[in-house]
Design a protein around this motif. Sequence first.
Motif, PDB file in Angstrom:
ATOM      1  N   GLY A 156       0.806  -1.214   0.000  1.00 36.02           N
ATOM      2  CA  GLY A 156       0.000   0.000   0.000  1.00 36.02           C
ATOM      3  C   GLY A 156       0.837   1.261   0.000  1.00 36.02           C
ATOM      4  O   GLY A 156       2.071   1.226  -0.069  1.00 36.02           O
ATOM      5  N   LEU A 157       0.142   2.380   0.095  1.00 35.72           N
ATOM      6  CA  LEU A 157       0.760   3.704   0.107  1.00 35.72           C
ATOM      7  C   LEU A 157       0.111   4.551   1.189  1.00 35.72           C
ATOM      8  O   LEU A 157      -1.041   4.341   1.548  1.00 35.72           O
ATOM      9  N   ILE A 158       0.859   5.512   1.683  1.00 36.85           N
ATOM     10  CA  ILE A 158       0.295   6.605   2.476  1.00 36.85           C
ATOM     11  C   ILE A 158       0.592   7.883   1.718  1.00 36.85           C
ATOM     12  O   ILE A 158       1.749   8.167   1.400  1.00 36.85           O
ATOM     13  N   ILE A 159      -0.448   8.648   1.390  1.00 33.26           N
ATOM     14  CA  ILE A 159      -0.248   9.864   0.617  1.00 33.26           C
ATOM     15  C   ILE A 159      -0.828  11.061   1.352  1.00 33.26           C
ATOM     16  O   ILE A 159      -1.718  10.923   2.199  1.00 33.26           O
ATOM     17  N   GLN A 160      -0.314  12.226   1.012  1.00 34.23           N
ATOM     18  CA  GLN A 160      -0.745  13.471   1.627  1.00 34.23           C
ATOM     19  C   GLN A 160      -0.504  14.608   0.641  1.00 34.23           C
ATOM     20  O   GLN A 160       0.456  14.567  -0.141  1.00 34.23           O
ATOM     21  N   GLY A 161      -1.367  15.592   0.655  1.00 35.27           N
ATOM     22  CA  GLY A 161      -1.212  16.753  -0.213  1.00 35.27           C
ATOM     23  C   GLY A 161      -0.191  17.728   0.359  1.00 35.27           C
ATOM     24  O   GLY A 161       0.654  17.384   1.179  1.00 35.27           O
ATOM     25  N   ALA A 162      -0.290  18.979  -0.068  1.00 33.80           N
ATOM     26  CA  ALA A 162       0.666  20.003   0.359  1.00 33.80           C
ATOM     27  C   ALA A 162       0.025  21.378   0.217  1.00 33.80           C
ATOM     28  O   ALA A 162      -1.083  21.521  -0.306  1.00 33.80           O
ATOM     29  N   SER A 203      -8.046  16.552   1.649  1.00 35.62           N
ATOM     30  CA  SER A 203      -7.495  17.809   2.166  1.00 35.62           C
ATOM     31  C   SER A 203      -5.988  17.744   1.983  1.00 35.62           C
ATOM     32  O   SER A 203      -5.430  16.667   1.747  1.00 35.62           O
ATOM     33  N   PRO A 204      -5.292  18.877   2.113  1.00 38.25           N
ATOM     34  CA  PRO A 204      -3.839  18.852   1.911  1.00 38.25           C
ATOM     35  C   PRO A 204      -3.064  18.343   3.117  1.00 38.25           C
ATOM     36  O   PRO A 204      -1.863  18.087   3.011  1.00 38.25           O
TER      37      PRO A 204
END
Length: 243
Positions: A156-162, A203-204
Amino acid sequence: MWLGNILRDWAIYQVDLLTPMLVHSIQTQGARQRLLSIYVSQFLVFYSLNGKEWSPYQGNTSNNQMVFFGNVDSSSIRENHFDPPIIARFLQIHPTHTGARAGLRMELFGCDLNSVYYGGQRMNFNPILQPACSQRADTSGEWLQVDLSQEMKVTGLIIQGARSSFTSMYITHLLVSFSNDGKSWEFVRELNGQRKVFQASRSPDTPVWITFNTSIITRFIKLHPDKWKGGIALRMEVIGCTI
Protein backbone atom coordinates in the motif's frame (compact mmCIF):
# COMPACT_ATOMS: atom_id res chain seq x y z
CA MET A 1 -6.84 -17.27 26.32
CA TRP A 2 -10.40 -16.24 25.50
CA LEU A 3 -13.47 -18.31 26.38
CA GLY A 4 -17.04 -17.92 25.12
CA ASN A 5 -19.98 -18.99 27.22
CA ILE A 6 -21.73 -22.35 27.04
CA LEU A 7 -24.72 -20.85 25.19
CA ARG A 8 -22.54 -19.85 22.24
CA ASP A 9 -23.26 -16.16 22.72
CA TRP A 10 -19.76 -15.51 21.45
CA ALA A 11 -17.89 -12.36 22.25
CA ILE A 12 -15.64 -10.69 19.66
CA TYR A 13 -11.94 -11.18 20.22
CA GLN A 14 -10.13 -7.87 19.57
CA VAL A 15 -6.38 -7.26 19.42
CA ASP A 16 -4.66 -3.87 19.62
CA LEU A 17 -1.15 -4.03 18.10
CA LEU A 18 -0.47 -0.49 19.43
CA THR A 19 0.83 0.65 16.03
CA PRO A 20 -0.09 -0.16 12.41
CA MET A 21 1.54 -3.41 11.34
CA LEU A 22 1.74 -5.60 8.26
CA VAL A 23 0.07 -8.85 9.36
CA HIS A 24 0.51 -11.88 7.09
CA SER A 25 -0.69 -14.87 9.14
CA ILE A 26 -2.45 -16.08 12.28
CA GLN A 27 -2.05 -19.22 14.37
CA THR A 28 -4.93 -20.44 16.53
CA GLN A 29 -5.28 -23.14 19.14
CA GLY A 30 -8.10 -24.37 21.34
CA ALA A 31 -7.90 -25.35 25.01
CA ARG A 32 -9.26 -27.78 27.58
CA GLN A 33 -11.47 -26.88 30.49
CA ARG A 34 -11.76 -29.84 32.83
CA LEU A 35 -12.82 -32.65 30.48
CA LEU A 36 -14.24 -30.34 27.83
CA SER A 37 -12.47 -29.51 24.53
CA ILE A 38 -13.12 -25.91 23.56
CA TYR A 39 -12.10 -24.38 20.25
CA VAL A 40 -13.19 -22.17 17.32
CA SER A 41 -13.57 -24.14 14.10
CA GLN A 42 -14.52 -21.27 11.76
CA PHE A 43 -14.18 -17.50 12.09
CA LEU A 44 -14.24 -14.17 10.26
CA VAL A 45 -11.62 -11.43 10.48
CA PHE A 46 -12.18 -7.68 10.59
CA TYR A 47 -9.42 -5.05 10.71
CA SER A 48 -9.08 -1.32 11.38
CA LEU A 49 -6.50 1.43 11.62
CA ASN A 50 -8.38 3.53 14.18
CA GLY A 51 -10.58 1.06 16.08
CA LYS A 52 -13.73 2.77 14.78
CA GLU A 53 -14.02 2.03 11.07
CA TRP A 54 -13.79 -1.71 10.37
CA SER A 55 -13.29 -3.62 7.12
CA PRO A 56 -14.06 -7.33 6.60
CA TYR A 57 -11.17 -9.35 5.28
CA GLN A 58 -12.04 -10.63 1.79
CA GLY A 59 -8.74 -11.89 0.41
CA ASN A 60 -8.10 -11.58 -3.31
CA THR A 61 -10.41 -14.25 -4.73
CA SER A 62 -13.93 -12.80 -4.48
CA ASN A 63 -16.10 -9.98 -3.21
CA ASN A 64 -17.37 -12.17 -0.37
CA GLN A 65 -15.96 -12.12 3.11
CA MET A 66 -13.42 -14.89 3.65
CA VAL A 67 -14.26 -17.61 6.16
CA PHE A 68 -11.20 -19.04 7.92
CA PHE A 69 -11.08 -22.65 9.07
CA GLY A 70 -9.73 -22.97 12.59
CA ASN A 71 -9.28 -25.85 14.99
CA VAL A 72 -10.95 -29.24 15.34
CA ASP A 73 -9.61 -30.07 18.80
CA SER A 74 -8.14 -28.44 21.88
CA SER A 75 -4.43 -29.04 21.25
CA SER A 76 -3.45 -28.80 17.57
CA ILE A 77 -2.26 -25.49 16.07
CA ARG A 78 -3.87 -24.22 12.87
CA GLU A 79 -2.18 -21.54 10.74
CA ASN A 80 -4.01 -19.31 8.26
CA HIS A 81 -2.31 -16.89 5.88
CA PHE A 82 -3.59 -13.47 4.81
CA ASP A 83 -3.11 -13.07 1.07
CA PRO A 84 -2.86 -10.17 0.63
CA PRO A 85 -1.45 -9.17 4.03
CA ILE A 86 -3.41 -6.87 6.31
CA ILE A 87 -2.26 -3.37 7.22
CA ALA A 88 -3.92 -2.59 10.53
CA ARG A 89 -3.52 -1.68 14.16
CA PHE A 90 -6.67 -3.49 15.34
CA LEU A 91 -7.92 -6.97 14.43
CA GLN A 92 -11.16 -8.67 15.43
CA ILE A 93 -11.90 -12.40 15.35
CA HIS A 94 -15.61 -13.26 14.96
CA PRO A 95 -16.31 -16.98 15.66
CA THR A 96 -19.00 -18.53 13.47
CA HIS A 97 -18.64 -22.22 14.45
CA THR A 98 -17.14 -23.81 17.55
CA GLY A 99 -16.82 -27.06 19.45
CA ALA A 100 -18.90 -27.65 22.55
CA ARG A 101 -17.75 -24.24 23.69
CA ALA A 102 -15.77 -21.41 22.13
CA GLY A 103 -12.17 -20.99 23.23
CA LEU A 104 -9.15 -19.45 21.54
CA ARG A 105 -5.46 -19.02 21.91
CA MET A 106 -3.84 -17.12 19.07
CA GLU A 107 -0.68 -15.57 17.72
CA LEU A 108 -0.29 -13.02 14.90
CA PHE A 109 2.71 -12.89 12.58
CA GLY A 110 3.89 -9.87 10.62
CA CYS A 111 6.44 -7.11 10.47
CA ASP A 112 6.91 -3.42 11.07
CA LEU A 113 6.04 -1.18 8.16
CA ASN A 114 9.32 -0.75 6.33
CA SER A 115 8.54 2.56 4.69
CA VAL A 116 10.33 4.50 2.01
CA TYR A 117 9.62 8.18 2.61
CA TYR A 118 9.81 10.68 -0.21
CA GLY A 119 9.96 14.30 0.77
CA GLY A 120 8.03 16.64 2.99
CA GLN A 121 7.59 19.23 0.28
CA ARG A 122 5.79 19.41 -3.01
CA MET A 123 7.13 16.84 -5.44
CA ASN A 124 7.47 17.48 -9.17
CA PHE A 125 5.91 14.91 -11.45
CA ASN A 126 7.88 13.29 -14.27
CA PRO A 127 11.03 13.83 -12.15
CA ILE A 128 13.20 11.83 -14.57
CA LEU A 129 12.17 13.92 -17.58
CA GLN A 130 11.72 17.24 -15.81
CA PRO A 131 13.94 17.22 -12.72
CA ALA A 132 13.83 20.98 -12.22
CA CYS A 133 10.38 21.76 -13.54
CA SER A 134 8.36 23.21 -10.68
CA GLN A 135 6.53 26.05 -12.41
CA ARG A 136 4.36 24.37 -15.00
CA ALA A 137 0.68 23.78 -15.61
CA ASP A 138 -0.93 20.79 -13.94
CA THR A 139 -2.20 18.65 -16.80
CA SER A 140 -3.47 15.14 -17.40
CA GLY A 141 -0.77 12.62 -18.18
CA GLU A 142 1.57 13.65 -15.37
CA TRP A 143 3.06 10.86 -13.25
CA LEU A 144 5.49 10.25 -10.41
CA GLN A 145 7.92 7.34 -10.60
CA VAL A 146 9.52 5.80 -7.52
CA ASP A 147 12.56 3.49 -7.63
CA LEU A 148 12.74 1.32 -4.49
CA SER A 149 16.32 0.24 -5.44
CA GLN A 150 15.35 -3.44 -5.09
CA GLU A 151 12.30 -5.66 -5.50
CA MET A 152 9.95 -5.39 -2.52
CA LYS A 153 6.56 -6.73 -1.52
CA VAL A 154 4.43 -3.57 -1.60
CA THR A 155 1.03 -3.65 0.08
CA GLY A 156 0.00 0.00 0.00
CA LEU A 157 0.76 3.70 0.11
CA ILE A 158 0.30 6.60 2.48
CA ILE A 159 -0.25 9.86 0.62
CA GLN A 160 -0.74 13.47 1.63
CA GLY A 161 -1.21 16.75 -0.21
CA ALA A 162 0.67 20.00 0.36
CA ARG A 163 0.31 23.78 0.56
CA SER A 164 2.03 26.44 -1.49
CA SER A 165 1.66 29.93 -0.01
CA PHE A 166 -2.11 30.10 0.53
CA THR A 167 -3.01 27.42 -2.02
CA SER A 168 -4.13 23.93 -0.99
CA MET A 169 -3.04 21.24 -3.43
CA TYR A 170 -3.92 17.58 -3.32
CA ILE A 171 -4.81 14.59 -5.50
CA THR A 172 -8.34 13.26 -5.04
CA HIS A 173 -8.15 10.22 -7.38
CA LEU A 174 -5.17 8.35 -8.82
CA LEU A 175 -4.07 5.18 -10.59
CA VAL A 176 -1.03 3.05 -9.79
CA SER A 177 1.23 1.09 -12.13
CA PHE A 178 4.29 -1.00 -11.35
CA SER A 179 7.30 -2.55 -13.06
CA ASN A 180 10.32 -4.71 -12.23
CA ASP A 181 12.56 -3.31 -14.97
CA GLY A 182 11.28 0.26 -15.40
CA LYS A 183 10.25 -0.49 -18.99
CA SER A 184 7.26 -2.85 -18.96
CA TRP A 185 4.44 -1.49 -16.79
CA GLU A 186 1.21 -3.02 -15.44
CA PHE A 187 -1.63 -1.13 -13.76
CA VAL A 188 -3.23 -2.21 -10.49
CA ARG A 189 -6.64 -3.52 -11.56
CA GLU A 190 -10.08 -4.31 -10.22
CA LEU A 191 -11.23 -7.93 -10.07
CA ASN A 192 -13.07 -7.37 -13.38
CA GLY A 193 -9.82 -6.35 -15.10
CA GLN A 194 -10.48 -2.60 -15.23
CA ARG A 195 -7.76 -0.22 -14.09
CA LYS A 196 -8.40 0.59 -10.45
CA VAL A 197 -8.97 4.26 -9.61
CA PHE A 198 -8.07 4.89 -5.96
CA GLN A 199 -9.75 7.55 -3.86
CA ALA A 200 -6.98 9.69 -2.45
CA SER A 201 -6.82 12.90 -0.40
CA ARG A 202 -9.70 15.11 0.68
CA SER A 203 -7.50 17.81 2.17
CA PRO A 204 -3.84 18.85 1.91
CA ASP A 205 -3.00 17.94 5.51
CA THR A 206 -4.52 14.54 6.31
CA PRO A 207 -2.55 11.37 5.40
CA VAL A 208 -4.59 8.78 3.52
CA TRP A 209 -3.92 5.03 3.45
CA ILE A 210 -4.25 3.26 0.11
CA THR A 211 -4.07 -0.54 0.28
CA PHE A 212 -3.80 -3.02 -2.57
CA ASN A 213 -6.11 -6.05 -2.64
CA THR A 214 -3.12 -8.11 -3.72
CA SER A 215 0.43 -7.34 -2.62
CA ILE A 216 2.78 -6.34 -5.46
CA ILE A 217 6.31 -7.65 -5.97
CA THR A 218 8.01 -4.74 -7.70
CA ARG A 219 10.94 -2.35 -7.80
CA PHE A 220 9.32 0.60 -9.61
CA ILE A 221 5.98 2.28 -8.88
CA LYS A 222 4.21 5.04 -10.81
CA LEU A 223 1.40 7.21 -9.49
CA HIS A 224 -0.92 8.66 -12.16
CA PRO A 225 -3.10 11.57 -10.92
CA ASP A 226 -6.62 11.34 -12.30
CA LYS A 227 -8.30 14.24 -10.46
CA TRP A 228 -6.94 16.94 -8.17
CA LYS A 229 -7.72 20.25 -6.48
CA GLY A 230 -5.56 23.33 -6.46
CA GLY A 231 -2.72 21.58 -8.26
CA ILE A 232 -0.85 18.28 -8.40
CA ALA A 233 1.17 17.89 -5.21
CA LEU A 234 2.09 14.86 -3.18
CA ARG A 235 3.91 13.58 -0.11
CA MET A 236 3.99 9.81 0.13
CA GLU A 237 5.29 6.66 1.79
CA VAL A 238 5.47 3.24 0.19
CA ILE A 239 4.39 0.48 2.58
CA GLY A 240 5.79 -3.01 2.37
CA CYS A 241 8.45 -5.53 3.33
CA THR A 242 11.72 -6.68 1.86
CA ILE A 243 11.53 -10.06 0.13
